[in-house]
Design an enzyme around this catalytic site. Structure first.
Site, mmCIF file in Angstrom:
data_model
loop_
_atom_site.group_PDB
_atom_site.id
_atom_site.type_symbol
_atom_site.label_atom_id
_atom_site.label_comp_id
_atom_site.label_asym_id
_atom_site.label_seq_id
_atom_site.Cartn_x
_atom_site.Cartn_y
_atom_site.Cartn_z
ATOM 1 C CG ASP A 1 0.981 13.378 -1.388
ATOM 2 O OD1 ASP A 1 0.151 12.577 -1.838
ATOM 3 O OD2 ASP A 1 0.889 13.885 -0.256
ATOM 4 N N GLY A 2 -0.347 14.197 -4.257
ATOM 5 C CA GLY A 2 -1.383 15.155 -4.639
ATOM 6 C C GLY A 2 -2.222 14.741 -5.841
ATOM 7 N N GLY B 1 -4.640 12.516 -6.050
ATOM 8 C CA GLY B 1 -6.042 12.358 -5.689
ATOM 9 C C GLY B 1 -6.740 13.701 -5.592
ATOM 10 N NE ARG B 2 -3.924 16.219 -1.482
ATOM 11 C CZ ARG B 2 -2.752 16.560 -0.977
ATOM 12 N NH1 ARG B 2 -2.605 17.749 -0.419
ATOM 13 N NH2 ARG B 2 -1.741 15.724 -1.029
ATOM 14 C CG HIS C 1 -3.399 7.610 -9.054
ATOM 15 N ND1 HIS C 1 -2.640 8.279 -8.120
ATOM 16 C CD2 HIS C 1 -4.402 7.009 -8.363
ATOM 17 C CE1 HIS C 1 -3.175 8.097 -6.907
ATOM 18 N NE2 HIS C 1 -4.247 7.332 -7.034
ATOM 19 C CD1 TRP D 1 1.026 -2.774 0.299
ATOM 20 C CD2 TRP D 1 -0.362 -3.551 -1.279
ATOM 21 N NE1 TRP D 1 1.796 -3.316 -0.708
ATOM 22 C CE2 TRP D 1 0.961 -3.801 -1.683
ATOM 23 C CE3 TRP D 1 -1.408 -3.947 -2.132
ATOM 24 C CZ2 TRP D 1 1.279 -4.447 -2.889
ATOM 25 C CZ3 TRP D 1 -1.095 -4.587 -3.328
ATOM 26 C CH2 TRP D 1 0.226 -4.821 -3.693
ATOM 27 C CG LEU E 1 17.533 10.529 -15.141
ATOM 28 C CD1 LEU E 1 18.127 11.620 -14.248
ATOM 29 C CD2 LEU E 1 16.103 10.929 -15.520
ATOM 30 C CB ILE F 1 9.602 11.254 5.841
ATOM 31 C CG1 ILE F 1 10.471 12.449 6.284
ATOM 32 C CG2 ILE F 1 10.447 10.236 5.084
ATOM 33 C CD1 ILE F 1 11.206 13.168 5.190
HETATM 34 C C1 IPE Z 1 3.244 9.028 0.037
HETATM 35 O O1 IPE Z 1 2.016 9.638 -0.206
HETATM 36 C C2 IPE Z 1 3.420 7.859 -0.876
HETATM 37 C C3 IPE Z 1 3.543 8.163 -2.296
HETATM 38 C C4 IPE Z 1 3.604 9.347 -2.846
HETATM 39 C C5 IPE Z 1 3.638 7.018 -3.160
HETATM 40 P P1 IPE Z 1 0.727 9.314 0.682
HETATM 41 O O2 IPE Z 1 -0.356 10.170 0.151
HETATM 42 O O3 IPE Z 1 0.473 7.862 0.713
HETATM 43 O O4 IPE Z 1 1.209 9.800 2.119
HETATM 44 P P2 IPE Z 1 0.359 10.072 3.442
HETATM 45 O O5 IPE Z 1 -0.435 8.835 3.718
HETATM 46 O O6 IPE Z 1 -0.537 11.241 3.180
HETATM 47 O O7 IPE Z 1 1.371 10.367 4.484
HETATM 48 C C1 IPE Z 2 0.210 10.242 -4.534
HETATM 49 O O1 IPE Z 2 -0.978 10.929 -4.665
HETATM 50 C C2 IPE Z 2 0.203 8.943 -5.311
HETATM 51 C C3 IPE Z 2 0.108 7.732 -4.478
HETATM 52 C C4 IPE Z 2 0.177 7.706 -3.194
HETATM 53 C C5 IPE Z 2 -0.085 6.479 -5.186
HETATM 54 P P1 IPE Z 2 -2.189 10.682 -3.672
HETATM 55 O O2 IPE Z 2 -3.070 9.620 -4.259
HETATM 56 O O3 IPE Z 2 -1.712 10.420 -2.302
HETATM 57 O O4 IPE Z 2 -2.933 12.068 -3.743
HETATM 58 P P2 IPE Z 2 -3.641 12.828 -2.545
HETATM 59 O O5 IPE Z 2 -2.640 13.014 -1.456
HETATM 60 O O6 IPE Z 2 -4.798 11.980 -2.118
HETATM 61 O O7 IPE Z 2 -4.083 14.118 -3.149
HETATM 62 MG MG MG Z 3 -1.322 11.617 -0.733
#
Ligand code: IPE
Ligand code: IPE
Ligand code: MG
Length: 243
Positions: free
Chosen positions: A16-17, A19-20, A33, A65, A127, A184
Site C-alpha cells: 500500500d502507498g 498513490g501517496r 503503481h 474496482w 521462490l 487488513i
Molecule cells: C489494499 O489497499 C489493497 C491492495 C494493496 C491491493 P487499499 O489502498 O485498497 O486499501 P484501503 O481501501 O485503504 O483499505
Molecule cells: C496500493 O497503493 C496499490 C493498489 C491498491 C492497487 P494505493 O493505490 O492504495 O496507494 P495509496 O494508499 O492511495 O497511497
Molecule cells: Mg491504499
C-alpha cells in the site's frame, strides 16, 4: 546485508502507498503503481536471497474496482505490461508465479497473460510468488465453501484449507502492510489466523531491502505461542512431571 537468524518461510504483503508516493511528487497515481512494480521485483529478489520460500502480495483487491475508471484501466494495462516484461527476470531468479483471485472478472487478454506467465515459470523452485489480483478474503472463503458444497463434501477446517486459493502453500508466517494503515482490507482472512502482523509507515515504492530486513528482524524477535504458554514454547522445554 545482515540476514536475521529466523527467516519466515511465507511472507504476505499488502503493498500500500503507491498513490501517496506519486502525489507527494505531483505525479499521476499510475506512476506510483509503476514504481510499485519495481519495488515488487526488488522485494521478490531479496526474499529469494534471504531464503524466504513464499511471497504473497496484494496487488488488486475486490474493492479496488471502485476506484476511478482510468486508474482501474491503467492498473489492468500495467498488469499486462508487467507480465510481458518481468517473466524473463523471474526465470533467471527461479521464481514460480501464481495468480490468486477471481479470474472471471478479468478480460480474456489479461486471463491469457496470467495463464501464460504461470505456465512459463512452472518449473521454478527457488521462490513461490503469489500475486493476489482481483482477490478478496471474503471471496476466497465463499468460493472455497461453494466448491465443497458443489462436490457434496463436508465443510471442515481441513477441507476448507484444501479448497482455499492458497492451498498450494502453508499459511503466512508474517503479514506486512506498508503505507501506514493498520487494517487488513479484506486480504487473507482465513490464512492469517496465526500470522505475525507488521506495519510499516514506508510507502510501498520506498520499501527496500533494509525495510524488508527490519520486518524480518521484528518477526525473529516475536514469540509464536499458538495458544500455548511461553514456558511451553521456550527452546529446550521439557514437560515437568505433575507434583
Ligand atoms: C489494499 O489497499 C489493497 C491492495 C494493496 C491491493 P487499499 O489502498 O485498497 O486499501 P484501503 O481501501 O485503504 O483499505
Ligand atoms: C496500493 O497503493 C496499490 C493498489 C491498491 C492497487 P494505493 O493505490 O492504495 O496507494 P495509496 O494508499 O492511495 O497511497
Ligand atoms: Mg491504499
Amino acid at each position: 546485508m545482515s540476514v536475521p537468524s529466523v527467516v519466515p518461510h511465507h511472507i504476505a504483503i499488502v503493498m500500500d502507498g503507491n498513490g501517496r508516493w506519486a502525489k507527494r511528487r505531483f505525479l499521476p497515481r499510475l506512476v506510483g503503481h509503476k514504481q510499485g512494480v519495481n519495488a515488487l521485483r526488488r522485494c521478490a529478489q531479496a526474499c529469494a536471497q534471504r531464503g524466504v520460500g513464499v511471497l504473497t502480495v496484494f496487488a488488486f483487491s475486490s474493492e479496488n474496482w471502485n476506484r476511478p475508471a482510468d486508474e482501474v484501466s491503467g492498473l489492468m494495462e500495467l498488469l499486462a505490461l508487467a507480465l510481458a516484461r518481468e517473466v524473463p527476470q523471474l526465470q533467471k531468479d527461479g521464481v514460480r508465479l501464481f495468480f490468486v483471485g477471481e479470474r472471471a472478472g478479468l478480460s480474456p487478454k489479461v486471463r491469457a497473460g496470467l495463464a501464460q506467465a504461470e505456465a512459463a515459470t512452472a518449473e521454478n523452485t527457488r521462490l513461490v510468488l503469489n500475486v493476489c489480483f482481483n482477490y478478496g478474503g471474503r471471496w476466497d472463503v465463499a468460493q472455497a465453501a461453494a466448491s465443497l458444497a458443489a462436490r457434496g463434501e463436508p465443510i471442515t477446517e481441513a477441507s476448507m484449507n484444501a479448497a482455499m486459493a492458497l492451498a498450494h502453500v502453508p499459511d503466512p508466517d508474517l503479514l506486512v502492510r506498508t503505507g501506514g494503515e493498520m487494517r487488513i482490507s479484506n486480504f487473507l482472512l482465513w490464512q492469517t489466523a496465526y500470522s505475525e502482523l507488521y506495519f510499516s509507515d514506508r510507502l510501498w515504492p520506498d520499501f527496500d531491502e533494509a525495510a524488508l530486513d527490519e520486518a524480518i528482524a521484528a518477526f525473529a524477535a516475536r514469540e509464536r505461542r499458538f495458544g500455548k504458554t511461553s514456558e511451553q514454547v521456550l527452546p529446550g522445554h521439557t514437560a515437568l512431571a505433575p507434583g
